[in-house]
Design a protein around this motif. Structure first.
Motif: not given
Length: 520
Positions: A48-54, A56-57
Motif C-alpha cells: 500500500n505504501q509503495q502504491l501510494r508513493a507510485t 503520488k509520483a
C-alpha cells in the motif's frame, strides 16, 4: 462415596485436561493463522505504501505533463502567429511593398527589359513618332571642323587619291599628359612669394580634378578604380594615389559648400518639395542620408536618425513653409504647411492587402487612384490647374465609400494577421484622406515621391559599392558634392565642364540662378 468422589474428580480432571489440550492445539493453530495474517498485513501495508508513493509520483508527473502541455500550447500559438507573419513577409516583393527589386527571389526575377508595375505597351519597338534623333550627321561634323572646336586630320585614303572621294568620319578622344609650368619670380628683395594653391612642388590640374570628382560622384567609382583608370589612360605616366583622390574630393566638397546657400534658398522658395531618406552605414552604425528635391535643385544631408529632434537640426526643413511630399513619415508632419503622401507606396500596400485578405475593396481603391492620376495628367496637359469643386466632392465621396466597403469586408477576413494589417491600413486611409488626395486639389502636388527616390539611387549604389562610410565627415563630403552635381545635371549642362568651372574659379555661376530648363 469418598472413592467415587475421587474417581469422579479424576475423570473430570482428565476431561478438563483433554479439553485444555484440545484448546491448546486449536490455539496453536490460531496463533499460526494470526502470525500468517500479520505477515500478510505487513506485506499489504508495504504494498500500500509503495502504491501510494507510485500514485503520488504519477500525480506529480501528471501535473508536470499538464504544465508541459500548457507550455507547448502557448509555444504552438506563438509559432502559428510567427508562421503567419513569416508567410506574409515571404509574400512581399517589389510590386506590393517598399522592398527594392534586387531583393526579389530567383522565382520572382523579372524578364529583361520589363519594369515593375508597368503594363505591356502597344507601341512599336524603338523611337516613337515625333522623337528627335541624336545621331551626329556628316553635316554636323563639317560644322565642327569649320568652327575649329575639334582637331581634324586625314588618317587614311582608300583608292586613287587623284579621283573624287566621299568622306567617312571617326570621332575619338586624344588623351595626353600636359605639364603646365608656373614660374614664380623673386621680388625685389630676392624672396619668392608662393601662392597657397602652389605650395606643393607638383600638383594636379583642373581637368584631372574634374575627372576624379565626376568619377567619384556621378559614376560611383571606388577610389582604387579611380586611381587605376586615370593612371592607365595617361599611359602610366601619372601615378595618382588614393590619398590624392580623397584630398581632391575633400577640396571639391569645400567648393560645393559655397554653393549650398543658393540651393537652400531655392528650396525654401519652392511651393512643393519631395523628401525621402535612405539607410547608410557609417562605421557599422545605422545612419541616413536625406534629400530634398525639386525640378531645379537637390540637397543631400546627413542625419543620425529619423526622430523629430534630429529632423529639427536639418537645413531647410525647420524653416520650410510649403508642401512636403514623402512616404508617410509621421515625424515630417511637424514641418511645412501641407503634406502629400506618396500614392505609389500606397498602391503597393493595397496590392499586398488584396493578395493576403482576398478582399476586393483594395483593388477598387487602387483602380480609382490610378484612374484619377491619369485624368489629372490629361487635365494638366490641357492647361488646367485643378478640378472643380463638384468633381472633388464626387471623388472624395467615392474614396470614402470604398473605405466603408473595406471595413465591412474586414469583418469577414479569415486570416488573423491579414485582418489586423487591413484594419491598420483602413485607419491610415481614413485619417490621411486629405493627404492622399491632395494631388487632386492642387496640381502642383505630385502623385508620388519618385523624384526624391530617384535622386537617392546613387546613395544606394555608393552603399553597395563601398559598404558605407567610415566617418561622419566622409558622409557630409559626399552629400555636399552630390548636392551640387545633381543640381548641375538639372541645369542641363555638362557635369564635367560644370565641375571644371568650379576648380578653375570661374564662379560656377550662382546655383540660385540655375534654370533647370536652360540649354545654354
Amino acid at each position: 462415596m469418598g472413592g467415587n468422589y475421587e474417581k469422579n474428580m479424576y475423570n473430570q480432571l482428565c476431561e478438563l485436561m483433554e479439553k485444555v489440550n484440545s484448546l491448546e492445539s486449536a490455539h496453536k493453530e490460531d496463533r499460526k493463522e494470526i502470525h500468517r495474517l500479520n505477515c500478510r498485513v505487513d506485506s499489504l501495508t508495504k504494498e500500500n505504501q509503495q502504491l501510494r508513493a507510485t500514485v503520488k509520483a504519477q500525480k506529480q508527473e501528471l501535473e508536470q505533463l499538464h504544465l508541459t502541455c500548457e507550455t507547448l500550447q502557448k509555444e504552438n500559438k506563438i509559432l502559428r502567429k510567427d508562421n503567419e507573419r513569416m508567410k506574409r513577409i515571404l509574400g512581399n516583393d517589389s510590386s506590393n511593398s517598399s522592398k527594392p527589386p534586387s531583393s526579389d527571389g530567383p522565382d520572382k526575377l523579372k524578364a529583361p527589359n520589363t519594369y515593375n508595375s508597368r503594363t505591356k505597351s502597344k507601341n512599336s519597338v524603338g523611337a516613337q513618332k515625333g522623337h528627335q534623333g541624336k545621331t551626329i550627321s556628316g553635316k554636323d561634323i563639317k560644322e565642327l571642323i569649320l568652327s575649329k572646336r575639334v582637331k581634324h586630320e586625314v588618317v587614311k585614303d582608300i583608292g586613287d587619291i587623284n579621283k573624287p572621294y566621299v568622306s567617312r568620319y571617326q570621332l575619338d578622344l586624344d588623351v595626353s599628359v600636359i605639364v603646365k609650368e608656373i614660374r614664380i619670380h623673386a621680388d625685389k628683395n630676392g624672396k619668392y612669394i608662393i601662392p597657397e594653391e602652389y605650395r606643393a612642388e607638383v600638383s594636379y590640374g583642373s581637368c584631372i580634378k574634374s575627372m576624379v570628382s565626376t568619377l567619384y560622384s556621378e559614376c560611383v567609382v571606388s577610389t582604387d578604380h579611380i586611381t587605376d583608370f586615370i593612371n592607365s589612360i595617361s599611359g602610366n605616366v601619372l601615378s595618382i594615389s588614393g590619398g590624392t583622390v580623397y584630398n581632391i574630393c575633400k577640396y571639391f566638397s569645400k567648393l560645393c559648400e559655397k554653393q549650398l546657400s543658393g540651393i537652400k534658398d531655392k528650396l525654401l522658395n519652392a511651393d512643393v518639395v519631395c523628401t525621402d531618406a535612405t539607410y547608410m552605414s557609417m562605421d557599422g552604425k545605422q545612419t541616413y542620408i536625406r534629400n530634398f528635391s525639386t525640378p531645379s535643385v537637390v540637397l543631400y544631408t546627413y542625419q543620425e536618425s529619423k526622430k523629430t529632434e534630429t529632423l529639427k537640426k536639418l537645413p531647410v526643413l525647420p524653416d520650410y513653409t510649403g508642401i512636403l511630399i514623402h512616404d508617410h513619415e509621421t515625424a515630417l508632419y511637424h514641418f511645412g504647411k501641407g503634406h502629400g503622401e506618396c500614392n505609389v507606396h500606397l498602391l503597393r500596400y493595397l496590392k499586398k492587402n488584396t493578395q493576403e485578405s482576398k478582399n476586393k475593396w483594395s483593388g477598387c481603391l487602387s483602380g480609382l487612384l490610378s484612374c484619377l492620376n491619369r485624368f489629372r495628367n490629361k487635365c494638366i496637359r490641357q492647361g488646367k490647374k485643378s478640378f472643380s469643386c463638384e468633381q472633388l466632392l464626387m471623388y472624395s465621396k467615392r474614396y470614402k465609400e470604398i473605405i466603408e466597403y473595406g471595413w465591412l469586408q474586414n469583418k469577414h477576413t479569415k486570416n488573423r494577421i491579414a485582418k489586423k494589417e487591413e484594419a491598420k491600413l483602413l485607419r491610415r486611409l481614413d485619417k490621411y484622406i486629405e493627404n492622399h488626395l491632395l494631388f487632386l486639389r492642387d496640381f502642383r502636388v505630385y502623385f508620388d515621391d519618385n523624384m526624391s527616390e530617384r535622386d537617392l539611387r546613387k546613395c544606394k549604389n555608393r552603399q553597395k559599392m563601398s559598404g558605407g562610410f567610415r566617418t561622419e565627415a566622409g558622409i557630409k563630403m559626399y552629400c555636399n558634392i552630390l548636392s551640387v552635381v545633381e543640381t548641375i545635371k538639372r541645369r542641363k549642362i555638362g557635369i564635367f565642364n560644370g565641375i571644371k568651372d568650379m576648380f578653375e574659379g570661374r564662379g560656377c555661376r550662382e546655383i540660385s540662378k540655375f534654370n533647370p530648363y536652360s540649354t545654354k
